[in-house]
Design a protein around this motif. Structure first.
Motif, PDB file in Angstrom:
ATOM      1  N   UNK A 160       0.847  -1.134  -0.045  1.00 44.56           N
ATOM      2  CA  UNK A 160       0.109  -0.040   0.030  1.00 44.56           C
ATOM      3  C   UNK A 160       0.883   1.360  -0.006  1.00 44.56           C
ATOM      4  N   UNK A 161       2.045   1.170   0.678  1.00 46.99           N
ATOM      5  CA  UNK A 161       2.858   2.501   0.869  1.00 46.99           C
ATOM      6  C   UNK A 161       3.328   2.420  -0.505  1.00 46.99           C
ATOM      7  N   UNK A 162       3.775   1.292  -1.268  1.00 50.75           N
ATOM      8  CA  UNK A 162       4.623   1.327  -2.376  1.00 50.75           C
ATOM      9  C   UNK A 162       3.730   2.319  -3.436  1.00 50.75           C
ATOM     10  N   UNK A 163       2.343   1.549  -3.447  1.00 46.31           N
ATOM     11  CA  UNK A 163       1.147   2.198  -4.370  1.00 46.31           C
ATOM     12  C   UNK A 163       1.341   3.829  -4.143  1.00 46.31           C
ATOM     13  N   UNK A 164       1.456   4.286  -3.143  1.00 51.53           N
ATOM     14  CA  UNK A 164       1.291   5.678  -2.773  1.00 51.53           C
ATOM     15  C   UNK A 164       2.764   6.253  -2.888  1.00 51.53           C
ATOM     16  N   UNK A 165       3.913   5.747  -3.510  1.00 52.92           N
ATOM     17  CA  UNK A 165       5.163   6.399  -3.760  1.00 52.92           C
ATOM     18  C   UNK A 165       5.940   6.316  -2.839  1.00 52.92           C
ATOM     19  N   UNK A 166       5.731   5.482  -1.415  1.00 46.70           N
ATOM     20  CA  UNK A 166       6.699   5.713  -0.255  1.00 46.70           C
ATOM     21  C   UNK A 166       7.283   4.320  -0.466  1.00 46.70           C
ATOM     22  N   UNK A 167       8.518   4.439   0.485  1.00 45.92           N
ATOM     23  CA  UNK A 167       9.405   3.123   0.427  1.00 45.92           C
ATOM     24  C   UNK A 167       9.386   2.470   1.872  1.00 45.92           C
ATOM     25  N   UNK A 168       8.963   1.592   2.116  1.00 48.93           N
ATOM     26  CA  UNK A 168       8.890   0.862   3.437  1.00 48.93           C
ATOM     27  C   UNK A 168      10.086   0.379   4.023  1.00 48.93           C
ATOM     28  N   UNK A 169      10.652   0.363   5.184  1.00 49.37           N
ATOM     29  CA  UNK A 169      11.708  -0.230   5.786  1.00 49.37           C
ATOM     30  C   UNK A 169      11.269  -1.142   7.145  1.00 49.37           C
ATOM     31  N   UNK A 170      11.687  -2.041   7.360  1.00 45.89           N
ATOM     32  CA  UNK A 170      11.144  -3.030   8.608  1.00 45.89           C
ATOM     33  C   UNK A 170      12.134  -3.037   9.713  1.00 45.89           C
ATOM     34  N   UNK A 171      11.596  -2.950  11.020  1.00 45.13           N
ATOM     35  CA  UNK A 171      12.555  -2.922  11.921  1.00 45.13           C
ATOM     36  C   UNK A 171      11.761  -3.957  13.397  1.00 45.13           C
ATOM     37  N   UNK A 172      12.301  -4.904  13.595  1.00 49.60           N
ATOM     38  CA  UNK A 172      11.686  -5.554  14.680  1.00 49.60           C
ATOM     39  C   UNK A 172      11.884  -4.854  15.834  1.00 49.60           C
ATOM     40  N   UNK A 173      10.969  -4.567  16.750  1.00 45.08           N
ATOM     41  CA  UNK A 173      10.836  -3.491  17.626  1.00 45.08           C
ATOM     42  C   UNK A 173      11.530  -4.122  19.011  1.00 45.08           C
ATOM     43  N   UNK A 174      12.303  -5.026  18.999  1.00 39.19           N
ATOM     44  CA  UNK A 174      13.036  -5.489  20.244  1.00 39.19           C
ATOM     45  C   UNK A 174      11.977  -6.139  21.501  1.00 39.19           C
ATOM     46  N   UNK A 175      10.950  -5.828  21.189  1.00 37.01           N
ATOM     47  CA  UNK A 175       9.845  -6.362  22.238  1.00 37.01           C
ATOM     48  C   UNK A 175       8.995  -7.525  21.565  1.00 37.01           C
ATOM     49  N   UNK A 176       7.624  -7.104  21.047  1.00 42.32           N
ATOM     50  CA  UNK A 176       6.801  -8.002  20.514  1.00 42.32           C
ATOM     51  C   UNK A 176       6.487  -7.819  19.106  1.00 42.32           C
ATOM     52  N   UNK A 177       6.610  -6.803  18.325  1.00 44.44           N
ATOM     53  CA  UNK A 177       5.932  -6.282  17.284  1.00 44.44           C
ATOM     54  C   UNK A 177       7.123  -5.853  16.166  1.00 44.44           C
ATOM     55  N   UNK A 178       6.586  -4.886  15.494  1.00 46.23           N
ATOM     56  CA  UNK A 178       7.290  -4.404  14.317  1.00 46.23           C
ATOM     57  C   UNK A 178       7.148  -2.992  13.969  1.00 46.23           C
ATOM     58  N   UNK A 179       8.178  -2.285  13.665  1.00 44.84           N
ATOM     59  CA  UNK A 179       8.030  -1.011  13.091  1.00 44.84           C
ATOM     60  C   UNK A 179       8.347  -0.968  11.723  1.00 44.84           C
ATOM     61  N   UNK A 180       7.461  -0.105  10.956  1.00 44.96           N
ATOM     62  CA  UNK A 180       7.635   0.130   9.505  1.00 44.96           C
ATOM     63  C   UNK A 180       7.848   1.711   9.528  1.00 44.96           C
ATOM     64  N   UNK A 181       9.141   1.886   8.778  1.00 41.70           N
ATOM     65  CA  UNK A 181       9.386   3.549   8.512  1.00 41.70           C
ATOM     66  C   UNK A 181       9.297   3.675   6.799  1.00 41.70           C
ATOM     67  N   UNK A 182       9.084   4.926   6.590  1.00 43.24           N
ATOM     68  CA  UNK A 182       9.106   5.364   5.251  1.00 43.24           C
ATOM     69  C   UNK A 182       9.531   6.859   5.232  1.00 43.24           C
TER      70      UNK A 182
END
Length: 300
Positions: A160-182
């Motif tokens: 969805x981000x790519x379709x809007x022209x944004x590039x996503x990068x993934x980071x495991x949070x170090x706890x339970x989840x996941x962060x996505x940055x653009x």
């Protein structure tokens, strides 16, 4: 950095630091000592500091370690060296001075004072909160879900981000989840938050049984919360490469998209300090594009 001993003077980037309580066990579950955490920060600084430099930091302080008292601090820790960069930040309760972790020396100085976990906003002090230069989505698994489910949600959000022209990068949070940055061309925080919320609601519309955008716990069972609110100017997110103060010393670690796609067990994307150093030695900073200008895009 010292291997052990209770106190030792070191010189880092021309600054003298007196490191204390080096033998203190900060994570009883794994035996990690303060000396080991300081050594990790010294070795990871080259790739971590670009993600914290310029940004007013908040800290989770826990001088006694993961099982001791902890609290969130915006002000510089007591005993912070005078050479550490500080900037004024306006909050609802008034203006506070906050540390900018812009060097390895500053990173180690803060950790030496028990500020082991570092959080930063999505804007830099020089530009101010009206100019966010990155978007973040925090994928938090509710009861009955886990990091694997977060990975599946992340893959669709990437599309969805790519379709809007944004590039996503993934980071495991170090706890339970996941962060996505653009990475973004600077945009007002309210505009970034509005887009992030719309994106999260779009995802929930596609997968109402899998995703939720409300913080209410009763709605989160069996679903992944897409926390879009961390794009608010007053909010912060665990900085990439920071140690997390959990039972075990997890790290907010960048991961490749093929790793996200291949994840079938949460432990496959759970990394301690030593593993993160090995990953950086082998892959470099997987999040490096977030700090450059080449991939910055205009908010839709």
């Amino acid at each position: 950095m010292p291997a052990s001993s209770e106190r030792q003077a070191v010189r880092i980037e021309g600054h003298r630091l007196s490191l204390s309580h080096l033998d203190r066990v900060l994570f009883p579950a794994t035996g990690h000592t303060k000396a080991q955490v300081l050594r990790y920060y010294a070795q990871i600084a080259a790739v971590m500091v670009p993600h914290t430099a310029g940004r007013p930091a908040s800290f989770v302080r826990a001088p006694e370690g993961a099982e001791g008292q902890s609290w969130i601090a915006k002000n510089p820790p007591g005993g912070a060296p005078g050479w550490v960069t500080v900037v004024p930040v306006e909050h609802r309760e008034g203006v506070t001075e906050q540390v900018v972790v812009d060097s390895a020396a500053a990173l180690i100085a803060m950790a030496n004072l028990g500020a082991y976990e570092i959080h930063v906003p999505q804007w830099k002090a020089a530009a101010g909160p009206g100019a966010h230069d990155r978007l973040v989505l925090d994928l938090d698994p509710g009861p009955g879900t886990d990091l694997v489910v977060c990975c599946r949600v992340a893959q669709r959000l990437r599309q969805l981000l790519d379709a809007d022209g944004l590039t996503a990068h993934a980071v495991v949070s170090g706890a339970k989840g996941l962060h996505l940055y653009a990475p973004l061309r600077p945009a007002p925080g309210r505009a970034v938050s509005a887009y992030a919320r719309e994106l999260a609601e779009r995802m929930m519309g596609e997968h109402p049984g899998l995703v939720v955008v409300s913080m209410a716990r009763i709605e989160r069972r069996g679903k992944v919360l897409i926390d879009w609110s961390q794009n608010a100017s007053a909010k912060t997110t665990a900085a990439p490469y920071t140690v997390r103060l959990r039972e075990r010393p997890g790290v907010a670690a960048p991961v490749a998209w093929d790793e996200v796609a291949a994840c079938r067990e949460p432990g496959e994307l759970s990394f301690g300090p030593e593993q993160v150093l090995e990953r950086v030695a082998g892959y470099g900073d997987l999040l490096a594009p977030l700090t450059g200008d080449a991939t910055r895009a205009t908010l839709p």
